[in-house]
Design an enzyme around this catalytic site. Structure first.
Site, PDB file in Angstrom:
ATOM      1  CG  HIS A  53      -2.157   1.146   1.247  1.00 28.85           C
ATOM      2  ND1 HIS A  53      -1.702   2.325   1.555  1.00 28.85           N
ATOM      3  CD2 HIS A  53      -3.296   0.874   0.794  1.00 28.85           C
ATOM      4  CE1 HIS A  53      -2.886   3.129   1.162  1.00 28.85           C
ATOM      5  NE2 HIS A  53      -3.680   2.303   0.925  1.00 28.85           N
ATOM      6  CD  GLU A  87      -2.586   5.095   3.511  1.00 28.18           C
ATOM      7  OE1 GLU A  87      -2.861   4.417   4.581  1.00 28.18           O
ATOM      8  OE2 GLU A  87      -3.416   5.800   2.932  1.00 28.18           O
ATOM      9  CD  GLU A 115      -5.483   1.721  -2.853  1.00 30.50           C
ATOM     10  OE1 GLU A 115      -6.720   1.739  -2.676  1.00 30.50           O
ATOM     11  OE2 GLU A 115      -4.564   1.775  -1.909  1.00 30.50           O
ATOM     12  CB  SER A 124     -11.601   9.394  -3.580  1.00 30.90           C
ATOM     13  OG  SER A 124     -10.731   9.960  -2.821  1.00 30.90           O
TER      14      SER A 124
HETATM   15  P1  PGA Z   1      -9.746   5.953   0.364  1.00 32.26           P
HETATM   16  O1  PGA Z   1      -8.348   4.905   0.578  1.00 32.26           O
HETATM   17  O2  PGA Z   1     -10.900   5.254  -0.099  1.00 32.26           O
HETATM   18  O3  PGA Z   1     -10.071   6.411   1.801  1.00 32.26           O
HETATM   19  O4  PGA Z   1      -9.312   6.990  -0.386  1.00 32.26           O
HETATM   20  C1  PGA Z   1      -8.030   3.901  -0.092  1.00 32.26           C
HETATM   21  C2  PGA Z   1      -6.989   3.124   0.332  1.00 32.26           C
HETATM   22  O5  PGA Z   1      -6.085   3.885   0.559  1.00 32.26           O
HETATM   23  O6  PGA Z   1      -7.034   1.916  -0.098  1.00 32.26           O
END
Ligand code: PGA
Length: 243
Positions: free
Chosen positions: A91, A93, A158, A203
Site C-alpha cells: 500500500h 502508505e 491506487e 476516494s
Molecule cells: P480511500 O483509501 O478510499 O480513503 O481514498 C483507499 C486506500 O487507501 O486503500
C-alpha cells in the site's frame, strides 16, 4: 469475472465495534466477493463474527519472512492462523511511511503466497509523477519489480493523490491505467495475467462507485474511508455490475 469489493480499515477500529459491523455486512449482495481488511488486533474477532458467511478477511501487511527476530512485524502464517485469506501488500502508505521498496513488496507477496494467502499488491503514482507524464512508467515499473514470477493474486491501482482526498481520477484515466496494467500483467505472467482482478482504489464512495465499477477494465474496488461505515460499503458493493 466477479468483482472484489475490499474494505481497508487502515489504523481505525476497536474490538467493541466488530460484531455489529460484521452483522451489518452479512446482508451484502452475493454478486460480489466482499473482503474486510481490519487492523491485526481485530482479525480473530472478525473471523469469529463472520463465521458461516461468504465474506473474506484480509490483513493490511505482512513480513517477507515466515518467522524471525523482527520486533513489531507480523508473518503471513500468523495472519492465516488468525483467519485471514488475503493480505494487502505495498500500500502506498507503507511504501511511503515505512520506506518499502518494490523488492520488499515482492518478498511480502512471496511470503503471502507461501502461507496460502491471496496477496493484494498495490501500485500507483504520486501527483508529481502524473504531472510529469510518468504515471504509466511508474506503475509498470512497480508491477515488474513487485510481482513474483508465479504471482496469483489481486492488483490494486491506487493513485496516491486520490487516496483520502475525495478526488478520484476521471473514468478515462482509470480505464487507461487499468488497460496498461492488464497488458503488463499478461506480458509478465502470460495467461495467468488475464485472470487477475485489477481493483481501483482512491476516494471510492457510494456516489461514484457505480460509474467506476461499470468500467470494463475495473475488477472491483479497494475502499478506505468509506469502508468504515457498513452502509457505505454495502452501497458500493450493490453498485458493482452483475456478472
Ligand atoms: P480511500 O483509501 O478510499 O480513503 O481514498 C483507499 C486506500 O487507501 O486503500
Amino acid at each position: 469475472m466477479r468483482q472484489i469489493i475490499a474494505g481497508n480499515w487502515k489504523m481505525y477500529g476497536q474490538l467493541g465495534g466488530v460484531t455489529a459491523y460484521a452483522e451489518a455486512i452479512r446482508t451484502a449482495p452475493d454478486h460480489v466477493d466482499l473482503l474486510i481488511c481490519p487492523p491485526f488486533t481485530l482479525l480473530d474477532r472478525f473471523s469469529t463474527a463472520l463465521k458461516g458467511s461468504a465474506i473474506a478477511l484480509g490483513a493490511q501487511d505482512c513480513h517477507g519472512a515466515a518467522q524471525g527476530a523482527h520486533t513489531g512485524d507480523i508473518a503471513a502464517p500468523m495472519l492465516a492462523e488468525a483467519g485471514a485469506s488475503h493480505v494487502i501488500v505495498g500500500h502506498s502508505e507503507r511504501r511511503e511511511n515505512h520506506g518499502e521498496t518494490n523488492a520488499d513488496v515482492r518478498a511480502k507477496a512471496v511470503a503471502a503466497l507461501a502461507a496460502g494467502l491471496t496477496p493484494i499488491v498495490c501500485v500507483g503514482e504520486t501527483e508529481a509523477q502524473r504531472d510529469a507524464g510518468e504515471a504509466e512508467h511508474v506503475v509498470r515499473t512497480q508491477l515488474t519489480h513487485s510481482l513474483p514470477e508465479n504471482f496469483a493474486g489481486v492488483v490494486a491501482y491506487e493513485p496516491v493523490w486520490a487516496i483520502g482526498t475525495g478526488r478520484p481520477p476521471t473514468e478515462a484515466e482509470v480505464a487507461a491505467m487499468h488497460t496498461t496494467i492488464r497488458a503488463a500483467l499478461v506480458a509478465q505472467l502470460g495467461g495467468g495475467g488475464e485472470k487477475i482482478n485489477i481493483l481501483y482504489g482512491g476516494s471510492v464512495k457510494p456516489g461514484n462507485a457505480a460509474s467506476l465499477l461499470a468500467l470494463p477494465e475495473v475488477g472491483g474496488a479497494l475502499v478506505g474511508g468509506a469502508s468504515l461505515k457498513p452502509e457505505d460499503l454495502l452501497a458500493i458493493a450493490a453498485a458493482a455490475p452483475r456478472g
